[in-house]
Write a protein that holds these residues in place. Structure first.
Motif, PDB file in Angstrom:
ATOM      1  N   GLU A  94     -27.991 -20.370 -36.053  1.00 49.97           N
ATOM      2  CA  GLU A  94     -27.132 -19.954 -34.941  1.00 49.97           C
ATOM      3  C   GLU A  94     -25.761 -20.622 -34.948  1.00 49.97           C
ATOM      4  N   SER A  95     -25.659 -21.808 -35.546  1.00 48.40           N
ATOM      5  CA  SER A  95     -24.360 -22.496 -35.592  1.00 48.40           C
ATOM      6  C   SER A  95     -23.576 -22.163 -36.853  1.00 48.40           C
ATOM      7  N   GLY A  96     -24.303 -21.759 -37.914  1.00 47.80           N
ATOM      8  CA  GLY A  96     -23.663 -21.516 -39.197  1.00 47.80           C
ATOM      9  C   GLY A  96     -23.265 -22.792 -39.915  1.00 47.80           C
ATOM     10  N   ILE A  97     -23.741 -23.945 -39.439  1.00 48.80           N
ATOM     11  CA  ILE A  97     -23.357 -25.236 -40.009  1.00 48.80           C
ATOM     12  C   ILE A  97     -24.458 -25.728 -40.948  1.00 48.80           C
ATOM     13  N   PRO A  98     -24.165 -25.811 -42.240  1.00 50.47           N
ATOM     14  CA  PRO A  98     -25.153 -26.403 -43.152  1.00 50.47           C
ATOM     15  C   PRO A  98     -25.147 -27.927 -43.032  1.00 50.47           C
ATOM     16  N   GLY A  99     -26.266 -28.547 -43.367  1.00 51.24           N
ATOM     17  CA  GLY A  99     -26.320 -30.004 -43.402  1.00 51.24           C
ATOM     18  C   GLY A  99     -26.581 -30.678 -42.071  1.00 51.24           C
ATOM     19  N   ALA A 138     -19.959 -20.997 -37.451  1.00 51.92           N
ATOM     20  CA  ALA A 138     -19.806 -19.571 -37.730  1.00 51.92           C
ATOM     21  C   ALA A 138     -20.754 -18.807 -36.818  1.00 51.92           C
ATOM     22  N   ILE A 139     -20.252 -17.840 -36.100  1.00 54.17           N
ATOM     23  CA  ILE A 139     -21.046 -17.083 -35.128  1.00 54.17           C
ATOM     24  C   ILE A 139     -22.108 -16.248 -35.843  1.00 54.17           C
ATOM     25  N   SER A 140     -23.321 -16.258 -35.282  1.00 56.59           N
ATOM     26  CA  SER A 140     -24.418 -15.445 -35.802  1.00 56.59           C
ATOM     27  C   SER A 140     -24.548 -14.165 -34.970  1.00 56.59           C
ATOM     28  N   SER A 143     -25.239 -14.561 -31.081  1.00 54.64           N
ATOM     29  CA  SER A 143     -24.259 -15.172 -30.191  1.00 54.64           C
ATOM     30  C   SER A 143     -23.088 -14.243 -29.912  1.00 54.64           C
ATOM     31  N   LEU A 144     -22.549 -14.362 -28.719  1.00 58.92           N
ATOM     32  CA  LEU A 144     -21.284 -13.713 -28.401  1.00 58.92           C
ATOM     33  C   LEU A 144     -20.123 -14.618 -28.780  1.00 58.92           C
ATOM     34  N   ASP A 145     -20.375 -15.937 -28.740  1.00 60.60           N
ATOM     35  CA  ASP A 145     -19.325 -16.907 -29.039  1.00 60.60           C
ATOM     36  C   ASP A 145     -19.978 -18.260 -29.317  1.00 60.60           C
ATOM     37  N   LEU A 146     -19.274 -19.113 -30.008  1.00 61.06           N
ATOM     38  CA  LEU A 146     -19.632 -20.521 -30.201  1.00 61.06           C
ATOM     39  C   LEU A 146     -18.425 -21.334 -29.786  1.00 61.06           C
TER      40      LEU A 146
END
Length: 173
Positions: A94-99, A138-140, A143-146
């Protein structure tokens, strides 16, 4: 070990919020399918608050169905082997953040909230996930927004359950 067994183990060793812990354990004892969305009496969910402690902020998602700013999270899936793993998977997707890395020490909080029929309750096991330096979200599709919010800004945009999660996470940091 199954995901169900992992959840029971996590909850039995959870030291805070005794009443909710008991409700979760009773639910799992009464419902063999209590981990899964198909359980009409309610089911466990796994979430993680994405935190950037260096900058004093958290990443929240504007949930597509609910229209609310929330931590990342969702339903356990058949490929999940632990509740912590489900929370980390959801936070990463959901965040698009690896690591991302879960904050050590297990869940930060438990939260139970009603949801519309056919199910009745989400029994949310809440973790915190540390964002790596330089993380870019990165928006999935969910989500409408992050958006990143400072710790102090969260109360103005999110409900009390998210505020409590931020407070508990800050205490753990």
């Amino acid at each position: 070990m199954s995901l169900h067994d992992d959840a029971v183990l996590v909850l039995k060793t959870y030291e805070d919020q005794d009443e909710l812990r008991g409700i979760y354990l009773d639910h799992l004892a009464a419902h063999e399918d209590g981990m899964w969305k198909a359980c009409g009496a309610g089911h466990l969910t796994a979430s993680a608050l994405v935190v950037d402690p260096e900058r004093g902020r958290v990443l929240l998602t504007l949930h597509k169905k609910l229209g609310m700013w929330l931590q990342m999270g969702g339903h356990c899936e058949p490929g999940d082997t632990t509740v912590a793993g489900a929370a980390l998977r959801e936070a990463t997707e959901e965040s698009g953040i690896p690591g991302l890395m879960l904050l050590p020490g297990g869940p930060v909080r438990l939260d139970r909230h009603p949801i519309p029929a056919p199910c009745h309750w989400h029994l949310d096991v809440q973790y915190a996930a540390l964002a790596p330096a330089g993380a870019v979200e990165a928006i999935s599709d969910e989500s409408l927004d992050l958006r990143w919010y400072t710790y102090d800004e969260v109360a103005a945009v999110a409900d009390a359950s998210v505020v409590r999660l931020v407070e508990a996470t800050r205490a753990r940091l």
